[in-house]
Design a protein around this motif. Structure first.
Motif, mmCIF file in Angstrom:
data_model
loop_
_atom_site.group_PDB
_atom_site.id
_atom_site.type_symbol
_atom_site.label_atom_id
_atom_site.label_comp_id
_atom_site.label_asym_id
_atom_site.label_seq_id
_atom_site.Cartn_x
_atom_site.Cartn_y
_atom_site.Cartn_z
ATOM 1 N N GLU A 157 57.968 75.589 46.891
ATOM 2 C CA GLU A 157 58.621 76.818 46.437
ATOM 3 C C GLU A 157 58.136 77.259 45.070
ATOM 4 O O GLU A 157 58.235 78.447 44.726
ATOM 5 C CB GLU A 157 60.148 76.623 46.396
ATOM 6 N N THR A 158 57.633 76.331 44.260
ATOM 7 C CA THR A 158 57.224 76.678 42.897
ATOM 8 C C THR A 158 55.709 76.686 42.717
ATOM 9 O O THR A 158 55.215 77.020 41.639
ATOM 10 C CB THR A 158 57.829 75.687 41.881
ATOM 11 N N PHE A 159 54.970 76.329 43.764
ATOM 12 C CA PHE A 159 53.521 76.161 43.651
ATOM 13 C C PHE A 159 52.817 77.440 43.177
ATOM 14 O O PHE A 159 51.825 77.396 42.451
ATOM 15 C CB PHE A 159 52.957 75.703 45.001
ATOM 16 N N VAL A 160 53.345 78.588 43.576
ATOM 17 C CA VAL A 160 52.703 79.862 43.211
ATOM 18 C C VAL A 160 52.652 80.057 41.698
ATOM 19 O O VAL A 160 51.787 80.772 41.177
ATOM 20 C CB VAL A 160 53.428 81.048 43.903
ATOM 21 N N SER A 161 53.549 79.396 40.977
ATOM 22 C CA SER A 161 53.583 79.558 39.516
ATOM 23 C C SER A 161 52.392 78.918 38.835
ATOM 24 O O SER A 161 52.115 79.199 37.663
ATOM 25 C CB SER A 161 54.881 78.990 38.941
ATOM 26 N N MET A 162 51.646 78.048 39.551
ATOM 27 C CA MET A 162 50.470 77.424 38.947
ATOM 28 C C MET A 162 49.341 78.431 38.746
ATOM 29 O O MET A 162 48.439 78.225 37.932
ATOM 30 C CB MET A 162 49.978 76.268 39.831
ATOM 31 N N PHE A 163 49.393 79.530 39.473
ATOM 32 C CA PHE A 163 48.310 80.512 39.439
ATOM 33 C C PHE A 163 48.685 81.649 38.497
ATOM 34 O O PHE A 163 49.437 82.558 38.849
ATOM 35 C CB PHE A 163 48.029 81.019 40.850
ATOM 36 N N ILE A 164 48.186 81.576 37.290
ATOM 37 C CA ILE A 164 48.551 82.536 36.253
ATOM 38 C C ILE A 164 47.594 83.723 36.287
ATOM 39 O O ILE A 164 46.385 83.557 36.095
ATOM 40 C CB ILE A 164 48.534 81.875 34.871
ATOM 41 N N PRO A 165 48.106 84.922 36.558
ATOM 42 C CA PRO A 165 47.237 86.104 36.636
ATOM 43 C C PRO A 165 46.439 86.319 35.353
ATOM 44 O O PRO A 165 47.001 86.332 34.258
ATOM 45 C CB PRO A 165 48.226 87.252 36.865
ATOM 46 N N ASN A 166 45.136 86.455 35.513
ATOM 47 C CA ASN A 166 44.260 86.649 34.363
ATOM 48 C C ASN A 166 42.843 86.882 34.889
ATOM 49 O O ASN A 166 42.631 86.975 36.094
ATOM 50 C CB ASN A 166 44.292 85.418 33.443
ATOM 51 N N THR A 167 41.887 86.967 33.989
ATOM 52 C CA THR A 167 40.478 87.021 34.364
ATOM 53 C C THR A 167 39.813 85.728 33.917
ATOM 54 O O THR A 167 39.900 85.358 32.754
ATOM 55 C CB THR A 167 39.770 88.228 33.714
ATOM 56 N N TYR A 168 39.181 85.060 34.871
ATOM 57 C CA TYR A 168 38.539 83.786 34.598
ATOM 58 C C TYR A 168 37.055 83.863 34.962
ATOM 59 O O TYR A 168 36.670 84.594 35.868
ATOM 60 C CB TYR A 168 39.191 82.665 35.412
ATOM 61 N N GLN A 208 61.089 76.820 36.030
ATOM 62 C CA GLN A 208 62.238 77.730 35.928
ATOM 63 C C GLN A 208 61.902 78.947 35.078
ATOM 64 O O GLN A 208 62.337 80.061 35.385
ATOM 65 C CB GLN A 208 63.434 76.978 35.346
ATOM 66 N N VAL A 209 61.119 78.743 34.030
ATOM 67 C CA VAL A 209 60.662 79.874 33.225
ATOM 68 C C VAL A 209 59.838 80.817 34.093
ATOM 69 O O VAL A 209 60.008 82.046 34.051
ATOM 70 C CB VAL A 209 59.841 79.402 32.012
ATOM 71 N N SER A 210 58.944 80.254 34.891
ATOM 72 C CA SER A 210 58.119 81.077 35.777
ATOM 73 C C SER A 210 58.983 81.826 36.780
ATOM 74 O O SER A 210 58.724 82.994 37.088
ATOM 75 C CB SER A 210 57.107 80.197 36.528
ATOM 76 N N THR A 211 60.010 81.162 37.296
ATOM 77 C CA THR A 211 60.896 81.803 38.266
ATOM 78 C C THR A 211 61.623 82.982 37.640
ATOM 79 O O THR A 211 61.660 84.089 38.209
ATOM 80 C CB THR A 211 61.910 80.785 38.825
ATOM 81 N N LEU A 212 62.204 82.773 36.453
ATOM 82 C CA LEU A 212 62.902 83.869 35.791
ATOM 83 C C LEU A 212 61.932 84.980 35.405
ATOM 84 O O LEU A 212 62.246 86.173 35.529
ATOM 85 C CB LEU A 212 63.641 83.360 34.555
ATOM 86 N N ALA A 213 60.736 84.611 34.979
ATOM 87 C CA ALA A 213 59.731 85.616 34.605
ATOM 88 C C ALA A 213 59.357 86.481 35.802
ATOM 89 O O ALA A 213 59.137 87.686 35.669
ATOM 90 C CB ALA A 213 58.495 84.930 34.037
ATOM 91 N N SER A 214 59.297 85.862 36.986
ATOM 92 C CA SER A 214 58.960 86.645 38.181
ATOM 93 C C SER A 214 60.055 87.652 38.508
ATOM 94 O O SER A 214 59.779 88.741 39.008
ATOM 95 C CB SER A 214 58.711 85.711 39.375
ATOM 96 N N MET A 287 53.807 85.839 41.551
ATOM 97 C CA MET A 287 53.087 85.171 40.468
ATOM 98 C C MET A 287 53.468 85.869 39.167
ATOM 99 O O MET A 287 53.108 87.024 38.964
ATOM 100 C CB MET A 287 51.572 85.293 40.654
ATOM 101 N N PRO A 288 54.200 85.214 38.273
ATOM 102 C CA PRO A 288 54.591 85.880 37.022
ATOM 103 C C PRO A 288 53.409 86.033 36.080
ATOM 104 O O PRO A 288 52.577 85.123 35.956
ATOM 105 C CB PRO A 288 55.650 84.937 36.442
ATOM 106 N N SER A 289 53.330 87.164 35.439
ATOM 107 C CA SER A 289 52.245 87.423 34.490
ATOM 108 C C SER A 289 52.518 86.725 33.161
ATOM 109 O O SER A 289 53.647 86.305 32.877
ATOM 110 C CB SER A 289 52.100 88.927 34.255
ATOM 111 N N ILE A 290 51.492 86.631 32.344
ATOM 112 C CA ILE A 290 51.653 86.038 31.016
ATOM 113 C C ILE A 290 52.654 86.836 30.176
ATOM 114 O O ILE A 290 53.546 86.243 29.553
ATOM 115 C CB ILE A 290 50.290 85.916 30.308
#
Length: 344
Positions: A157-168, A208-214, A287-290
């Protein structure tokens, strides 16, 4: 005398042949033969490419002007037995020697991997492989395997938070496991000691921070008000008040075209229904943004407990400290929706 004459003729012919060979050799090595009068270009060599296929590709894409001279020198330099896959930046007017040395070295040019958002984990394979040699069908089985999330320290349920939107910047040849390792490394890099301390001060885990950020991200695309919205939810969490966040309900229902939540929707059975269940849902709803995560970590400290969309449809919200005040704001927005005939 006759012997001397033939020797002289031989020396003249030999000298001419030697000069011609030397001139041809010079041309093969030092004369531009690549992208003549063309701009720099990226050139991809897929896995398993043979030397013959490389020759055909260089010819078909008009990379090499004289394929014979290139092939001759390439074989002398053992490129025919040492073809390395990758994405290479080939520059205009390169010589055969420069191109061969580049391809033999395997010195790839990194490509840009850019992604901004995804609501569901199943959308990630296509997003993450858009600029890579691997395709979504190759990444998906690894990404969705039962043990993958756990391997990187997450729940499904939280795995998507590992992928932080950005340019790499990544190599085109990056393999699925290497890509996931890189995303985990970027996730760890984002979570500096300062950010981890702020999460600790909130009594929240990183997930949890990622969840609230989303959720905050689902409420607004106006990042200047995101800390204020984050502050509302943090106030409600501290007081044990249900979040009642519409984006979590839309996620639970699975219909992302919904623009207006109805009372019947609030009865939908799901752990993501924050009208029915207190606290945070099981994981992020996107995926929550920075900026969204930083909005949570740097939330605005205020006494607001409610907010709703502004009736001017500006994308901003109006905030309230009491339910009476909020109901006035909400009624105004409902009338605005009716005027625009937005019923769903």
């Amino acid at each position: 005398m006759r012997k001397k004459y033939f020797i002289a003729i031989f020396l003249v012919v030999f000298t001419m042949m030697l000069s011609s060979f030397a001139f041809y050799t010079y041309q093969i090595i030092y004369t531009p033969n690549v992208l003549i009068e063309q701009e720099d270009r990226y050139f991809a060599i897929p896995r398993g490419t043979t030397f013959k296929q490389l020759q055909d590709k260089l010819s078909d894409e008009r990379i090499v002007n004289d394929l014979v001279s290139f092939s001759f020198l390439a074989k002398l330099k053992d490129l025919d037995t040492n073809v390395k896959n990758g994405m290479y930046l080939i520059k205009g007017d390169m010589t055969n020697m420069e191109l061969i040395n580049l391809l033999r070295s395997g010195a790839q040019t990194p490509v840009k991997l850019t992604f901004s958002n995804a609501r569901l984990l199943k959308q990630l394979p296509k997003i993450l492989t858009q600029n890579l040699e691997i395709d979504s069908a190759e990444l998906a089985p690894i990404l969705f395997a039962d043990t993958t999330a756990q391997y990187y320290g997450f729940k499904k349920e939280t795995f998507v938070s590992m992928f932080i939107p950005n340019t790499y910047e990544v190599y085109w040849t990056t393999r699925p496991k290497e890509l996931l390792d890189r995303m985990k490394a970027e996730y760890d890099r984002f979570w500096t000691e300062e950010r981890k301390q702020k999460a600790k001060d909130l009594n929240m885990s990183k997930e949890q921070v990622s969840t609230l950020a989303s959720i905050v991200q689902g409420e607004t695309n106006k990042m200047d008000e995101a800390p204020t919205i984050a502050g509302v939810y943090i106030n409600r969490l501290k007081r044990g008040i249900p979040l009642q966040a519409d984006p979590t309900l839309v996620f639970a229902i699975g219909d992302f075209s919904i623009r207006r939540i109805l009372n019947k929707d609030k009865e939908f059975e799901s752990p993501y229904n924050t009208y029915k269940y207190r606290g945070l849902p099981p994981g992020p709803i996107s995926m929550p943004s920075i900026p969204a995560m930083d909005a949570v970590l740097n939330y605005a400290d205020h006494n607001y407990l409610y907010f709703c969309a502004n009736s001017d449809f500006s994308g901003y919200h109006v905030f309230a400290k009491t339910l009476v005040e909020h109901n006035v704001n909400a009624a105004k927005f409902q009338r605005a929706l009716n005027r625009e005939r937005i019923y769903r």
